[in-house]
Design a protein around this motif. Structure first.
Motif, short mmCIF file in Angstrom:
data_model
loop_
_atom_site.label_atom_id
_atom_site.label_comp_id
_atom_site.label_asym_id
_atom_site.label_seq_id
_atom_site.Cartn_x
_atom_site.Cartn_y
_atom_site.Cartn_z
N VAL A 87 -1.98 6.26 3.11
CA VAL A 87 -0.58 5.95 3.41
C VAL A 87 0.18 7.24 3.66
N PHE A 107 -6.48 3.34 0.59
CA PHE A 107 -5.61 3.23 1.77
C PHE A 107 -4.93 4.56 2.00
N ALA A 126 -6.57 1.51 -4.17
CA ALA A 126 -6.34 0.10 -4.50
C ALA A 126 -7.50 -0.48 -5.29
N TYR A 142 -11.60 -5.91 5.12
CA TYR A 142 -11.49 -4.46 5.21
C TYR A 142 -12.89 -3.85 5.13
N HIS A 165 -2.78 -15.13 -11.48
CA HIS A 165 -1.77 -14.53 -12.35
C HIS A 165 -1.68 -15.30 -13.66
N GLU A 203 -2.24 -7.26 -13.58
CA GLU A 203 -0.86 -7.30 -13.10
C GLU A 203 -0.76 -7.04 -11.61
N SER A 204 0.40 -7.36 -11.06
CA SER A 204 0.64 -7.22 -9.63
C SER A 204 0.34 -5.78 -9.17
N GLY A 205 -0.43 -5.67 -8.10
CA GLY A 205 -0.73 -4.36 -7.53
C GLY A 205 -1.96 -3.68 -8.10
N VAL A 241 -3.72 5.57 -1.64
CA VAL A 241 -3.64 4.51 -2.65
C VAL A 241 -5.05 4.07 -2.97
N GLU A 296 -5.07 -16.56 -5.53
CA GLU A 296 -3.87 -17.22 -6.07
C GLU A 296 -3.55 -18.51 -5.31
N LYS A 330 -6.47 -6.81 -7.05
CA LYS A 330 -7.25 -8.06 -7.02
C LYS A 330 -7.49 -8.54 -5.59
N SER A 331 -6.40 -8.65 -4.83
CA SER A 331 -6.55 -9.15 -3.45
C SER A 331 -7.38 -8.19 -2.62
N THR A 332 -7.15 -6.91 -2.80
CA THR A 332 -7.91 -5.92 -2.02
C THR A 332 -9.39 -6.01 -2.35
N1 LIG Z 1 -3.04 -2.70 3.66
C1 LIG Z 1 -2.58 -1.87 2.71
N2 LIG Z 1 -2.15 -0.63 2.99
C2 LIG Z 1 -1.72 0.20 2.03
N3 LIG Z 1 -1.67 -0.12 0.73
C3 LIG Z 1 -2.08 -1.34 0.37
C4 LIG Z 1 -2.55 -2.29 1.33
N4 LIG Z 1 -2.89 -3.43 0.68
C5 LIG Z 1 -2.64 -3.22 -0.61
N5 LIG Z 1 -2.16 -1.96 -0.82
C6 LIG Z 1 -1.82 -1.37 -2.11
O1 LIG Z 1 -2.97 -1.45 -2.92
C7 LIG Z 1 -2.64 -1.78 -4.26
C8 LIG Z 1 -3.35 -3.05 -4.66
O2 LIG Z 1 -2.80 -4.14 -3.93
P1 LIG Z 1 -3.33 -5.63 -4.05
O3 LIG Z 1 -2.57 -6.44 -3.09
O4 LIG Z 1 -4.82 -5.63 -3.94
O5 LIG Z 1 -2.94 -6.01 -5.54
P2 LIG Z 1 -2.97 -7.42 -6.29
O6 LIG Z 1 -3.63 -7.18 -7.60
O7 LIG Z 1 -3.55 -8.45 -5.41
O8 LIG Z 1 -1.43 -7.71 -6.54
P3 LIG Z 1 -0.63 -9.12 -6.57
O9 LIG Z 1 -0.92 -9.71 -7.92
O10 LIG Z 1 0.79 -8.72 -6.43
O11 LIG Z 1 -1.12 -9.95 -5.44
C9 LIG Z 1 -1.13 -1.84 -4.31
O12 LIG Z 1 -0.66 -0.58 -4.71
C10 LIG Z 1 -0.75 -2.14 -2.87
O13 LIG Z 1 0.54 -1.64 -2.59
#
Ligand SMILES: Nc1ncnc2c1ncn2[C@@H]1O[C@H](COP(=O)(O)OP(=O)(O)OP(=O)(O)O)[C@@H](O)[C@H]1O
Ligand SMILES: [Mg+2]
Length: 311
Positions: free
Chosen positions: A17, A15, A25, A60, A210, A44-46, A23, A177, A49-51
């Motif tokens: 930013v 990403f 991701a 995306y 999680h 862990e968070s961030g 980032v 989740e 996983k979701s990306t």
């Molecule tokens: N649309 C976006 N634009 C910029 N940065 C993003 C975007 N989506 C996610 N990120 C960044 O990408 C990284 C991964 O985010 P992601 O949401 O995939 O993590 P996650 O493992 O799903 O976390 P969680 O357990 O909190 O859901 C993080 O640093 C997040 O801030």
């Protein structure tokens, strides 16, 4: 060999930013998802996983890498018709059943959205018939069809989200989740519903989570992510029995133990990436230390892990 439904190859999602910050991701993940399995994704968070899920499903465009669905590239140039076909095969269930359902639409219209888009019902009657069947499939009933999302509990809303995903008869579902926002008492019900649907319909899941005890229960294999990278991938039991990557060890050490006596003496293992002490010329990649058990490591660590696992 089980059939590969999806092949994810060196997938990257960066990403932008604001320059020069980027980032990373998702930073080069490679794994397969077999037909009919549940692949759990933890970290862990961030960590991305979701990306990863959203990029696989094409919410995306990938920065780099490939996603193959039954051998066909999902990304890359596609006609609107081809895209529609993929959209139907792959569906997503979201964490927040409040935010993901349009509050101004009736349950019937929410569920039938995909049916309408893909023209899966010949007429109104057939459309409603499908809606009723789907409501029943997820443990709700006919009477719910003309109500609005706010009239339902969190667990029921998640069932509506599941019905909406099932409406287009997908083969692959990403559940991001799906139970984290629900009461603990409701979580098992929704997980059991997902498992039942998988058995009945031969669905394949990517289950993002999680809660490490729940993910062990639902998953056939589990992948562990750390800062955009997949660091370990193994059958669920194997991962809990023989975690090899120091980050996985750390993550598992955070799970509370059911026995109060052992719980009192449980030690959290911290993870410091500097322990690897990689030099610049070392090639890091996923290496198979025992059948089906992959660890992201250097050649040197690979030898050490293999020796450890034999013991
Ligand atoms: N649309 C976006 N634009 C910029 N940065 C993003 C975007 N989506 C996610 N990120 C960044 O990408 C990284 C991964 O985010 P992601 O949401 O995939 O993590 P996650 O493992 O799903 O976390 P969680 O357990 O909190 O859901 C993080 O640093 C997040 O801030
Ligand atoms: Mg997430």
């Amino acid at each position: 060999m089980p059939e590969k439904l999806l092949e994810i190859k060196n997938l990257k999602q960066y990403f932008n930013v604001g320059k020069p910050n980027m980032v990373k991701a998702v930073d080069g993940v490679t794994f397969d998802i077999y037909k009919g399995e549940t692949l759990g994704l933890v970290g862990e968070s961030g960590c991305g996983k979701s990306t990863t899920g959203r990029t696989i499903i094409r919410l995306y465009d990938a920065t780099e890498g490939e996603v193959l669905f039954k051998g066909e590239n999902v990304h890359g140039k596609k006609s609107p018709k081809e895209l529609k076909k993929f959209n139907r095969k792959m569906q997503m269930i979201f964490q927040d059943p409040y935010a993901s359902l349009n509050p101004r639409m009736t349950v019937a219209d929410i569920i039938a959205e995909g049916i309408d888009i893909h023209g899966l019902a010949k007429n109104k009657q057939e459309r409603m018939q499908r809606v009723y069947e789907l409501l029943e499939t997820v443990g709700l009933n006919k009477e719910h069809a003309n109500r609005y999302p706010h009239e339902f509990s969190g667990g029921q809303r998640q069932r509506i989200g599941i019905a909406r995903a099932l409406a287009v008869e997908p083969e692959f579902i990403i559940a991001d989740e799906p139970i984290s926002a629900l009461d603990v008492s409701i979580q098992a019900q929704v997980v059991n519903l997902l498992k039942k649907l998988q058995r009945e319909k031969g669905l394949t899941y990517l289950f993002i989570a999680h809660d490490l005890s729940m993910v062990k229960y639902i998953s056939d294999r589990i992948g562990v992510m750390y800062f955009g990278k997949l660091v370990e991938l193994a059958p669920a039991n194997e991962l809990y029995k023989n975690p090899m990557h120091p980050y996985t060890k750390s993550l598992l050490s955070a799970i509370p133990l059911p026995d109060p006596e052992t719980e009192r003496t449980r030690r959290r293992i911290p993870y410091d990436p500097r322990v690897h002490n990689y030099s610049d010329d070392e090639q890091l990649k996923m290496r198979e230390i025992s059948p089906g058990h992959f660890v992201y490591c250097s050649e040197k660590e690979f030898a050490q892990y293999k020796a450890q696992i034999k013991k």
